[in-house]
Motif scaffolding. Sequence first.
Motif, PDB file in Angstrom:
ATOM      1  N   PRO A  14      45.223  17.263  61.324  1.00 35.70           N
ATOM      2  CA  PRO A  14      45.298  18.655  61.791  1.00 35.70           C
ATOM      3  C   PRO A  14      46.003  18.782  63.142  1.00 35.70           C
ATOM      4  O   PRO A  14      46.734  19.745  63.366  1.00 35.70           O
ATOM      5  N   TRP A  15      45.782  17.792  64.010  1.00 30.38           N
ATOM      6  CA  TRP A  15      46.471  17.826  65.306  1.00 30.38           C
ATOM      7  C   TRP A  15      47.973  17.666  65.117  1.00 30.38           C
ATOM      8  O   TRP A  15      48.764  18.370  65.754  1.00 30.38           O
ATOM      9  N   ALA A  68      40.969  19.657  51.991  1.00 30.16           N
ATOM     10  CA  ALA A  68      41.136  21.018  51.480  1.00 30.16           C
ATOM     11  C   ALA A  68      40.669  22.049  52.503  1.00 30.16           C
ATOM     12  O   ALA A  68      41.315  23.085  52.702  1.00 30.16           O
ATOM     13  N   GLN A  69      39.522  21.794  53.171  1.00 26.26           N
ATOM     14  CA  GLN A  69      39.018  22.736  54.168  1.00 26.26           C
ATOM     15  C   GLN A  69      39.946  22.812  55.369  1.00 26.26           C
ATOM     16  O   GLN A  69      40.220  23.894  55.907  1.00 26.26           O
ATOM     17  N   ALA A  73      42.358  26.286  56.803  1.00 24.32           N
ATOM     18  CA  ALA A  73      42.472  26.809  58.162  1.00 24.32           C
ATOM     19  C   ALA A  73      43.909  26.679  58.676  1.00 24.32           C
ATOM     20  O   ALA A  73      44.424  27.567  59.371  1.00 24.32           O
ATOM     21  N   LEU A  74      44.544  25.579  58.328  1.00 21.52           N
ATOM     22  CA  LEU A  74      45.914  25.350  58.765  1.00 21.52           C
ATOM     23  C   LEU A  74      46.869  26.385  58.177  1.00 21.52           C
ATOM     24  O   LEU A  74      47.822  26.820  58.843  1.00 21.52           O
ATOM     25  N   ARG A 197      51.051  28.723  46.896  1.00 22.99           N
ATOM     26  CA  ARG A 197      51.363  29.289  48.209  1.00 22.99           C
ATOM     27  C   ARG A 197      51.381  28.271  49.346  1.00 22.99           C
ATOM     28  O   ARG A 197      52.186  28.415  50.266  1.00 22.99           O
ATOM     29  N   PRO A 198      50.520  27.248  49.347  1.00 23.26           N
ATOM     30  CA  PRO A 198      50.648  26.244  50.414  1.00 23.26           C
ATOM     31  C   PRO A 198      52.028  25.592  50.442  1.00 23.26           C
ATOM     32  O   PRO A 198      52.615  25.392  51.512  1.00 23.26           O
ATOM     33  N   TRP A 199      52.558  25.269  49.268  1.00 22.12           N
ATOM     34  CA  TRP A 199      53.901  24.688  49.221  1.00 22.12           C
ATOM     35  C   TRP A 199      54.950  25.701  49.635  1.00 22.12           C
ATOM     36  O   TRP A 199      55.947  25.362  50.294  1.00 22.12           O
ATOM     37  N   LEU A 200      54.752  26.969  49.264  1.00 20.02           N
ATOM     38  CA  LEU A 200      55.708  28.002  49.645  1.00 20.02           C
ATOM     39  C   LEU A 200      55.736  28.190  51.159  1.00 20.02           C
ATOM     40  O   LEU A 200      56.802  28.433  51.747  1.00 20.02           O
ATOM     41  N   LEU A 201      54.585  28.063  51.800  1.00 20.86           N
ATOM     42  CA  LEU A 201      54.548  28.105  53.268  1.00 20.86           C
ATOM     43  C   LEU A 201      55.405  26.994  53.871  1.00 20.86           C
ATOM     44  O   LEU A 201      56.172  27.223  54.810  1.00 20.86           O
TER      45      LEU A 201
END
Length: 444
Positions: A14-15, A68-69, A73-74, A197-201
């Motif tokens: 995440p960092w 996944a969690q 948030a990311l 959508r995660p991949w689209l981001l």
Amino acid sequence: MRVQRFSQPSRVWPWVADASLLLILLGMIQLTLPHVGVAASLPDPITVWYNLSVAWLGLVVAFIRCSAQQREALQRRARTVLILAVLCAALPGGLFTDDALRYQWDGWLTTHRVSPFTAAPQSMDLQYLRHTTGAATLPDDLPYADMLTIYPPGAQLVFAFASLASGGDALLWKLSMWALFVALGGALWRAMDAAQRPWLLLVGLSPVVLLHGFIDVHIDLAMAIVMMLAFAARNRGYIIAGGMLLGAAVTIKYLPLLALPVLLFGLERRHQMRLTMAMVLSITVIYTPFLGTNCFGSLGTFTGVWQTNSLMYTFVASVAGEGLTRPILLSLAIAATAGVFVRWRHEPRVAFALTLVVLYVLSPVVHPWYLLAPLALMPMVPLRSVIVWTASVALYGAGLATYKGSGVWLEHPATLAVEFIPVMVALVADVRRGPLSLLNEHRA
């Protein structure tokens, strides 16, 4: 044990993702600042491109590795950064190519009821349409002014839309194209499901989309989005809409025609006929205003002569000579494509995405914005080779920097090797193993 280890939440990834998002946003802000005064010490656009590529690659790796969690948030932070980055991309002009000048000229002709396919810009018959955009004088400042356009009728209608909206002003023309791309991107976001959508981001935050799509407003971005909207419509059972959208994409650039078998796969015969006829109808309607002219323009000259940023072309030409290089590459492309379809014949979307990468690896011309099509497919088929190439294609900037300084396009073989060899290695892995998956995501 490996799956269990990666399933544990990590503090590092995440960092890394947040740091990458920050670097992407800072890079886009740098590009919007006028390079005068204190801002003159900021990195030049090509250096920013390098930095964005490294940051984006770090973001993708972190995104895949997060739980996944953590990813949920990311995504909220990534959406915010994407919106801000796209707003930065509305800066007045392009940075990496002058293709927009040709777009503007073609659109200007169409709005004056003159087909861009009838005469080259330097023709005396078109001098009465000479005008100043505020940033350039057209057609005086056009590159390749002795050649007809190479952009199909659908692209010409997009250019005409921007010219009508802007009245010929360069700044308003850029904003019109940018706004159209934003609208298409928003439609695609709504059409994607939660798993895509995660991949689209990630696609939207890539330097290829931000720099060559939204900043340089390459028409390839419109083609790629409309093609993906065709996939989305077909997936939801809107057969006629899917066919018409695919036809529209084909008229912007011809590449989406290769997607027709993919959209037809798994449909009943009557639905296959409906989709195909809808595509043909769409193409016919869009081509109608330009009938009676050579709608291919100078495309034959482009495909038969031009060469840019191709490791395989450089290698084969050094061994077999220029005359045999294109036939050899074409033969290799046919053989490799056949191998891909044999391997992935039961998953045509994977075969299609892999085919695009194969064709680009073997193409004599590989501009960075060509990757917009395989990138657009990432929400359905996330490939390692596309991810690697989206980062490594920044080395195209080395030749661009030389060209800006000397007027001569020079590609060092070592630079081409660093760009292409990792892509080829990743492509082999893609063919053997198939698309990537996010952690805890199971693809059919």
